[in-house]
Design a protein around this motif. Structure first.
Motif, PDB file in Angstrom:
ATOM      1  N   THR A   1      27.028  89.395  49.123  1.00  0.00           N
ATOM      2  CA  THR A   1      27.398  89.299  50.535  1.00  0.00           C
ATOM      3  C   THR A   1      28.164  90.528  51.023  1.00  0.00           C
ATOM      4  O   THR A   1      27.891  91.057  52.099  1.00  0.00           O
ATOM      5  CB  THR A   1      28.266  88.055  50.782  1.00  0.00           C
ATOM      6  OG1 THR A   1      27.783  86.994  49.978  1.00  0.00           O
ATOM      7  CG2 THR A   1      28.211  87.631  52.233  1.00  0.00           C
TER       8      THR A   1
ATOM      9  N   HIS B   1      25.876  93.337  51.275  1.00  0.00           N
ATOM     10  CA  HIS B   1      24.927  93.095  52.373  1.00  0.00           C
ATOM     11  C   HIS B   1      25.529  93.501  53.715  1.00  0.00           C
ATOM     12  O   HIS B   1      24.897  94.215  54.484  1.00  0.00           O
ATOM     13  CB  HIS B   1      24.512  91.618  52.405  1.00  0.00           C
ATOM     14  CG  HIS B   1      23.623  91.271  53.561  1.00  0.00           C
ATOM     15  ND1 HIS B   1      22.280  91.563  53.555  1.00  0.00           N
ATOM     16  CD2 HIS B   1      23.886  90.692  54.753  1.00  0.00           C
ATOM     17  CE1 HIS B   1      21.754  91.162  54.710  1.00  0.00           C
ATOM     18  NE2 HIS B   1      22.712  90.626  55.447  1.00  0.00           N
TER      19      HIS B   1
ATOM     20  N   GLU C   1      21.125  96.558  51.876  1.00  0.00           N
ATOM     21  CA  GLU C   1      19.677  96.523  52.050  1.00  0.00           C
ATOM     22  C   GLU C   1      19.118  97.914  52.384  1.00  0.00           C
ATOM     23  O   GLU C   1      18.022  98.263  51.965  1.00  0.00           O
ATOM     24  CB  GLU C   1      19.327  95.552  53.169  1.00  0.00           C
ATOM     25  CG  GLU C   1      18.166  94.657  52.818  1.00  0.00           C
ATOM     26  CD  GLU C   1      18.271  93.337  53.561  1.00  0.00           C
ATOM     27  OE1 GLU C   1      17.567  93.194  54.565  1.00  0.00           O
ATOM     28  OE2 GLU C   1      19.087  92.480  53.149  1.00  0.00           O
TER      29      GLU C   1
ATOM     30  N   ASP D   1      21.692  86.990  60.983  1.00  0.00           N
ATOM     31  CA  ASP D   1      21.340  87.741  59.773  1.00  0.00           C
ATOM     32  C   ASP D   1      22.101  87.197  58.563  1.00  0.00           C
ATOM     33  O   ASP D   1      21.544  87.101  57.472  1.00  0.00           O
ATOM     34  CB  ASP D   1      21.663  89.225  59.986  1.00  0.00           C
ATOM     35  CG  ASP D   1      21.363  90.051  58.753  1.00  0.00           C
ATOM     36  OD1 ASP D   1      20.167  90.208  58.442  1.00  0.00           O
ATOM     37  OD2 ASP D   1      22.311  90.514  58.087  1.00  0.00           O
TER      38      ASP D   1
ATOM     39  N   TYR E   1      20.485  85.700  55.358  1.00  0.00           N
ATOM     40  CA  TYR E   1      20.811  86.267  54.045  1.00  0.00           C
ATOM     41  C   TYR E   1      21.103  85.167  53.017  1.00  0.00           C
ATOM     42  O   TYR E   1      20.555  85.157  51.921  1.00  0.00           O
ATOM     43  CB  TYR E   1      22.016  87.215  54.166  1.00  0.00           C
ATOM     44  CG  TYR E   1      22.685  87.507  52.851  1.00  0.00           C
ATOM     45  CD1 TYR E   1      22.149  88.460  51.988  1.00  0.00           C
ATOM     46  CD2 TYR E   1      23.813  86.799  52.439  1.00  0.00           C
ATOM     47  CE1 TYR E   1      22.730  88.699  50.757  1.00  0.00           C
ATOM     48  CE2 TYR E   1      24.402  87.035  51.211  1.00  0.00           C
ATOM     49  CZ  TYR E   1      23.856  87.988  50.374  1.00  0.00           C
ATOM     50  OH  TYR E   1      24.422  88.208  49.149  1.00  0.00           O
TER      51      TYR E   1
END
Lengths: 150, 642
Positions: free
Chosen positions: A79, A82, A87, B480, B484
């Motif tokens: 997380t 991210h 990504e 998002d 995710y």
């Protein structure tokens, strides 16, 4: 993988069901994947049905039935990574290596994988190459990083 | 040496104290995974070289992480009669200067982080005063450890030894009070008394669900059976949480000691520590620690001469998130795939190989020695009514100070994010904190003054989880984030229950449609319904909590969903399909950096030179892959994202 080597691995842990995962992991460390004949041999030698061996080999993310390259790149998509653009790092790796996640380059130099958190969250985005963690990555740092691994 | 008596333990403590405070200069390098990933290994080598050149003896040690991971590599210098000095962001090139200056009674000012005049000894309830006589020049402006805002509001119980001992030296652990709780438990307490103490302390499971630890132990102790197991859950799978890794890498004996006390209380003689495959260094440190504890007679047969025996095995996981669930973890140890089973019969009665088994998380085990040593009364004074003690959080994401922190239960989110975390970087606006990993939810700004404990977090639709706190700012898109987590859960669902396997998959598909501009207004209701079914019909907590990231973001950020669905806009500028990159011609300096950076040859234009004015730069929308390389390359903020 040579039969004698597999025998050694089995001997080390004992031919018991609870040692199966550890045995498969050691074979994978040696071969970088789990060859079919090795799985068959383990099944026979340990008296565990091949179906169960195969089930384990396909259930756990750490195990692979596909041959892998010399260097394994794991891009962290936890997380924290991210929200800090993990990504984009993965996309950049894909573009630079010309392969997708789970694939190996033609010259067998790199296998690209993504991983859900390596616990290095405060330094994200992070990638792990051959077990070494690289923190504070950015897209423009990727080419130089990959160059270090021949 | 085998430690068989209290006298032996005292002697080992003396040895450990000599190792901790050698009477000469001691330099310690933080070499947990966070330190190593920023080059602590090379820093260690560089210091080693410098020490070789020095004329006085200097001792070099490896230690764990002191929590402020962002400032790694962290190096500290301890010399009798001087304050302990912590340096941050040390590079191999600066190590020569670091050692040389220290020998001249000076410091490297631009690398200074903080100083320490006394050390907390939480396990023994005292402090170790460094008895300062001499102050190196150049440290006047350096704050004391407790004055650093990052540390000011912290209370370190679980992280008591991390960064202060070499985890490979059991005697250093003993020197800071380690294994004395075990002695007390074995020789001065009956198993029932230990359980009673843990119950009265109010300690709840630190792995996520917060089940009362003492009650679990009692159930397992009372369960019928002569063979029982003691287990440690070190399968820390929540992305964004890494307190267990840090404890195992920096203070593995604290977990082992807790487990031995637990095993004695419950009546177990065999145990397993199940460690994530992704934590190779933690596995290595545990192996060393178990070996040392066995050698010292602290583990194995006839522990401390008490007649009690415990064998602890290390089990390396296979990289499956679901194995953090108790029954899946036990199935995995048995050599099966990690699929959970229904818990009509508790694992405390029938767990590993159908025997009574007591499973606790790393941080829970680590708290046991302190409960035994300081007592339930002391422990239960810390925290809130329903949640006692402290909790370690990893505060990461869009926050200035990132790292591992430990605060009393009940600290507010504002204290954590702003006072300790230093707020949001780059002048951006705070949006939410995500807690509880994939089982948790996003807590919005309106709840920032909420005290953080098990019950409060559950009430707002999130959960404690293992303690990950991912801070999100205005540039984080909540659709998002939900997408995710659903992608994560979809791939980590073991597939046993249809509701979880298909529910997470379908929710991910819908969220993808919304993120790509194909969302419809009935999608929000559909997500809520799917979430309900997934939660209600799934066997284990993975499925039961899977909808939380979706439901909590809808609950607090429905307007953001609607913006994606109705106006086809991503306000945070994250969802790629809805973005458009363009060059602002009046800002653009025509430097050409973006053309060089673009991997898709989507930018046209001609560079400005001394002779020619160049041509206007443009992005071909058809060719643009929205990778953001040009945006990152442009130094003039001439690239706009819409």
């Amino acid at each position: 993988m040579e039969v004698s080597k597999i025998d050694n691995v089995i001997k080390q842990y004992g031919a018991k069901e609870s040692a199966l995962l550890a045995i498969l992991q050691d074979i994978q460390t040696e071969e970088k994947y789990l060859p079919k004949d090795a799985l068959e041999y383990v099944s026979q030698k340990m008296g565990i049905p091949l179906a169960q061996v195969f089930r384990l080999a396909t259930f756990y993310n750490a195990l692979s039935l596909k041959p892998r390259g010399r260097h394994k790149v794991d891009v962290c998509l936890g997380t924290a990574c991210h929200v800090r653009g993990g990504e984009k790092i993965l996309d950049k790796m894909e573009r630079d290596l010309g392969i997708g996640v789970g694939e190996t380059t033609k010259d067998k130099r790199f296998t690209l994988e993504s991983v859900h958190c390596v616990g290095c969250c405060s330094l994200g985005p992070v990638a792990v190459i051959d077990g070494e963690v690289f923190g504070r990555l950015a897209q423009d740092k990727v080419p130089a990083l990959l160059k270090e691994f021949k | 040496m085998k430690i068989q008596t209290k006298n032996d333990l005292e002697k080992t403590r003396e040895e450990g104290l000599k190792s901790l405070y050698p009477g000469a200069i001691k330099i310690s390098v933080g070499m947990a995974t966070c330190g190593l990933s920023t080059g602590a290994g090379k820093v260690y080598e560089a210091i080693e070289k410098e020490i070789g050149k020095a004329k006085v003896p200097i001792r070099l040690e490896r230690t764990g992480c002191i929590g402020f991971c962002q400032r790694e590599p962290v190096v500290d210098i301890l010399e009798p009669g001087k304050p302990r000095i912590f340096y941050q962001g040390v590079t191999p090139e600066r190590c020569g200067e670091l050692v040389e200056k220290w020998l001249e009674d000076r410091v490297v000012e631009d690398l200074l982080f903080c100083k320490m005049e006394k050390e907390d000894r939480i396990l023994e309830g005292g402090v170790k005063d460094y008895a300062i006589q001499k102050i190196p020049s150049g440290i006047d402006g350096t704050p004391n450890y407790h004055q650093v805002p990052f540390y000011g509001k912290q209370l370190k119980i679980a992280l008591r030894n991390c960064g202060f001992i070499n985890p490979d030296h059991v005697e250093e652990y003993i020197a800071r009070g380690g294994y004395f709780s075990l002695y007390k438990a074995l020789f001065e307490m009956k198993p029932e008394e230990i359980i009673e103490e843990v119950k009265r302390s109010g300690l709840r499971g630190r792995g996520g669900a917060g089940f009362p630890t003492g009650a679990k132990w009692e159930a397992c102790q009372k369960a019928k059976g002569d063979r029982k197991f003691i287990l440690c859950n070190a399968d820390e799978g929540d992305p964004g949480a890494y307190m267990d890794r840090s404890i195992l890498e920096g203070d593995p004996h604290s977990v082992i000691e807790g487990m031995i006390i637990g095993a004695y209380a419950i009546g177990a003689h065999e145990g397993f520590i199940y460690v994530r495959d992704e934590y190779p260094l933690a596995i290595q440190k545990l192996k060393i620690a178990i070996g040392q504890a066995e050698e010292a007679g602290l583990l194995g047969g006839n522990i401390l001469g008490s007649g009690f025996s415990l064998k602890i095995n290390l089990f390396r996981g296979g990289g499956a998130f679901v194995c953090g669930e108790s029954t899946a973890l036990m199935a995995s140890i048995e050599g099966k795939v990690g699929e959970p089973r229904a818990k009509h019969i508790h694992t405390t009665e029938s767990g590993l190989w159908d025997k009574p088994s007591n499973l606790n998380n790393v941080e829970t085990w680590n708290n046991i020695p302190i409960v035994v040593s300081r007592g339930a009364e002391w422990y239960s004074k810390i925290g809130t009514t329903g949640s006692k003690g402290t909790k370690v959080f990893s505060i990461v994401g869009k926050v200035k100070n990132t790292g591992l922190i430990e605060v009393p239960m009940g600290a507010t989110l504002r204290e954590i994010v702003y006072d300790i975390g230093g707020g949001i970087p780059d002048g951006k606006k705070f949006k939410a904190v995500q807690t509880g990993g994939p089982s948790g939810g996003c807590i919005p700004e309106s709840l920032i003054d909420m005290p953080v404990d098990y019950d409060q977090l559950t009430e707002v639709g999130s959960m404690m989880g293992s303690g990950g706190m991912i801070v999100m700012d205005e540039s984080t898109c909540m659709v998002d984030v939900a997408k995710y987590f659903m992608n994560f859960l979809k791939s980590e669902s073991c597939g046993k229950c249809t509701s979880c396997r298909e529910g997470t998959k379908r929710m991910h598909e819908i969220l993808t449609e919304i993120a790509e501009g194909r969302g419809t207004t009935d999608h929000i209701e559909l997500l809520k319904e799917l979430g309900w079914v997934t939660a209600e019909a799934s066997l284990c907590q993975l499925g039961a909590t899977a909808p939380n990231p979706v439901l909590s973001t809808i609950r607090y950020f429905q307007d953001e969903y609607e913006e994606h669905i109705i106006n086809k806009r991503c306000p945070a500028k994250v969802c790629r399909a809805l973005l458009r990159y363009q060059i602002l011609s009046d800002v653009c300096k025509r430097c050409g950096k973006c053309i060089k950076a673009c991997p898709a040859e989507a930018i046209t234009g001609k560079k400005k030179t001394k002779k020619e004015p160049g041509e206007a730069f443009k992005i071909d929308v058809e060719k643009c892959i929205k990778c953001g390389m040009c945006f990152e390359a442009c130094k003039f903020e001439a690239i706009e994202v819409e």
